[in-house]
Design an enzyme around this catalytic site. Structure first.
Site, short mmCIF file in Angstrom:
data_model
loop_
_atom_site.label_atom_id
_atom_site.label_comp_id
_atom_site.label_asym_id
_atom_site.label_seq_id
_atom_site.Cartn_x
_atom_site.Cartn_y
_atom_site.Cartn_z
N ASN A 9 0.89 -1.17 0.00
CA ASN A 9 0.00 0.00 0.00
C ASN A 9 0.92 1.21 0.00
O ASN A 9 1.54 1.51 1.02
CB ASN A 9 -0.90 -0.02 1.24
CG ASN A 9 -1.67 1.29 1.40
OD1 ASN A 9 -1.73 2.11 0.48
ND2 ASN A 9 -2.27 1.48 2.58
N LYS A 11 0.25 4.32 -0.27
CA LYS A 11 -0.28 5.54 0.37
C LYS A 11 0.01 6.75 -0.53
O LYS A 11 0.01 6.61 -1.75
CB LYS A 11 0.27 5.70 1.79
CG LYS A 11 0.06 4.42 2.62
CD LYS A 11 0.33 4.59 4.08
CE LYS A 11 0.10 3.25 4.79
NZ LYS A 11 0.17 3.37 6.25
N HIS A 95 -9.34 1.69 4.98
CA HIS A 95 -8.04 1.87 5.65
C HIS A 95 -8.24 2.84 6.82
O HIS A 95 -9.01 3.81 6.71
CB HIS A 95 -6.99 2.39 4.67
CG HIS A 95 -5.61 2.28 5.24
ND1 HIS A 95 -5.14 3.19 6.16
CD2 HIS A 95 -4.64 1.36 5.08
CE1 HIS A 95 -3.92 2.82 6.53
NE2 HIS A 95 -3.59 1.71 5.89
N GLU A 97 -6.54 5.20 7.81
CA GLU A 97 -6.27 6.60 7.49
C GLU A 97 -7.48 7.25 6.82
O GLU A 97 -7.74 8.44 7.00
CB GLU A 97 -4.99 6.68 6.63
CG GLU A 97 -3.75 6.40 7.48
CD GLU A 97 -2.61 5.71 6.75
OE1 GLU A 97 -2.58 5.70 5.51
OE2 GLU A 97 -1.73 5.16 7.46
N GLU A 167 -5.18 -4.45 10.73
CA GLU A 167 -4.12 -3.45 10.91
C GLU A 167 -4.36 -2.68 12.21
O GLU A 167 -5.14 -1.72 12.22
CB GLU A 167 -4.13 -2.47 9.73
CG GLU A 167 -3.91 -3.12 8.38
CD GLU A 167 -3.33 -2.16 7.36
OE1 GLU A 167 -2.33 -2.53 6.73
OE2 GLU A 167 -3.84 -1.03 7.21
N GLY A 173 3.00 2.41 10.78
CA GLY A 173 4.01 3.46 10.61
C GLY A 173 4.74 3.84 11.89
O GLY A 173 5.44 4.85 11.93
N SER A 212 3.68 -1.92 10.42
CA SER A 212 5.12 -2.09 10.64
C SER A 212 5.58 -3.52 10.37
O SER A 212 6.44 -4.05 11.08
CB SER A 212 5.53 -1.64 12.05
OG SER A 212 5.23 -0.27 12.22
#
Ligand code: 13P
Length: 253
Positions: A9, A11, A95, A97, A167, A173, A212
């Protein structure tokens, strides 16, 4: 036996040059590997370039989001039909985000999941809890609510043609990868929840880990019985790292 998937991904990252470098390398890696499904999800503006570079290869690709509408007055959106027209296989939906920065609700994500499937894309449904929810022991409760919205709208059978990515938001991250034990427990909990609706669907659906996941952490994560590969952010932007993660999945295929 579930075939592992390793999916990047990207991003909000990439240039025409980096897309060329990454896709050229991953086409080769995917071509040499029959045991793992290898894919990249790119910003919509690069999907046409990915199509040209990946055409006829074993590298699959997709979008990082999709709109619920097919066409019309929705400035700035990309419809699932448009993404499909560029040869994409997958569309990430939900996702964290998008949920966080674009205020996407469970119901909105379910509509996107449905629109993706109706247009021939395989939805990659992201679910997972925040750090506060983790601390409160609410991980499975959160994941179940996110899954239930899909089941309510599309039915459990919809997971025959979808991928789930667990996730944990606190691991994305941050370098704080979930331990293999934590991840395995949640993956098992997700599968058990789906089993309460339909055991065959639950057994067949691939559940990826994301957060991660890197060359170091992937081998032990992928060795867990309910972890069927990874959804990879930062490490999918580096050829050696993503290649090593694919190798880790191959060792457990
Ligand atoms: P990182 O691998 O950079 O933690 O990102 C994970 C992710 O969000 C993939 O969708």
């Amino acid at each position: 036996m579930r075939k592992p998937v390793v999916m990047g991904n990207w991003k909000l990252n990439g240039t025409k040059d980096s897309v060329k470098e990454l896709v050229t390398a991953f086409v080769k890696v995917a071509g040499d590997n029959k045991k793992v499904d290898v894919a990249v999800c790119a910003p919509a503006i690069f999907i046409g370039q990915v199509e040209s570079l990946a055409q006829g290869s074993d590298l699959k690709y997709g979008s990082e989001d999709v709109d619920v509408h097919t066409k019309g007055a929705f400035t700035g959106e990309n419809s699932p039909a448009m993404i499909k027209e560029f040869g994409a296989t997958y569309a990430i939906v939900g996702h964290s985000e998008r949920r966080q920065y674009h205020k996407e609700s469970n119901e909105c994500v379910a509509e996107k999941f449905k629109a993706a499937q109706e247009n021939g894309l395989i939805p990659v449904l992201c679910i997972g809890e925040s750090e506060a929810e983790y601390d409160e022991g609410k991980t499975l409760e959160v994941c179940q609510a996110e899954l239930k919205a899909i089941i309510d709208l599309c039915g459990i059978e919809a997971f025959k043609n979808a991928i789930i990515a667990y996730e944990p938001i606190w691991a994305i991250g941050t370098g704080k990868t979930a331990t293999p034990e934590i991840a395995q427990n949640v993956h098992e909990g997700i599968r058990n929840y789906l089993k309460s609706f339909n055991a065959e669907v639950a057994d067949g659906v691939r559940i990826l880990y994301g957060g991660s996941c890197n060359a170091k952490t992937a081998p032990e994560l992928f060795a867990q019985k309910d972890i069927d590969g990874g959804l990879i952010g930062g490490a999918s932007l580096k050829v050696p790292d993503f290649t090593a993660i694919i190798e880790a999945a191959t060792a457990n295929a």
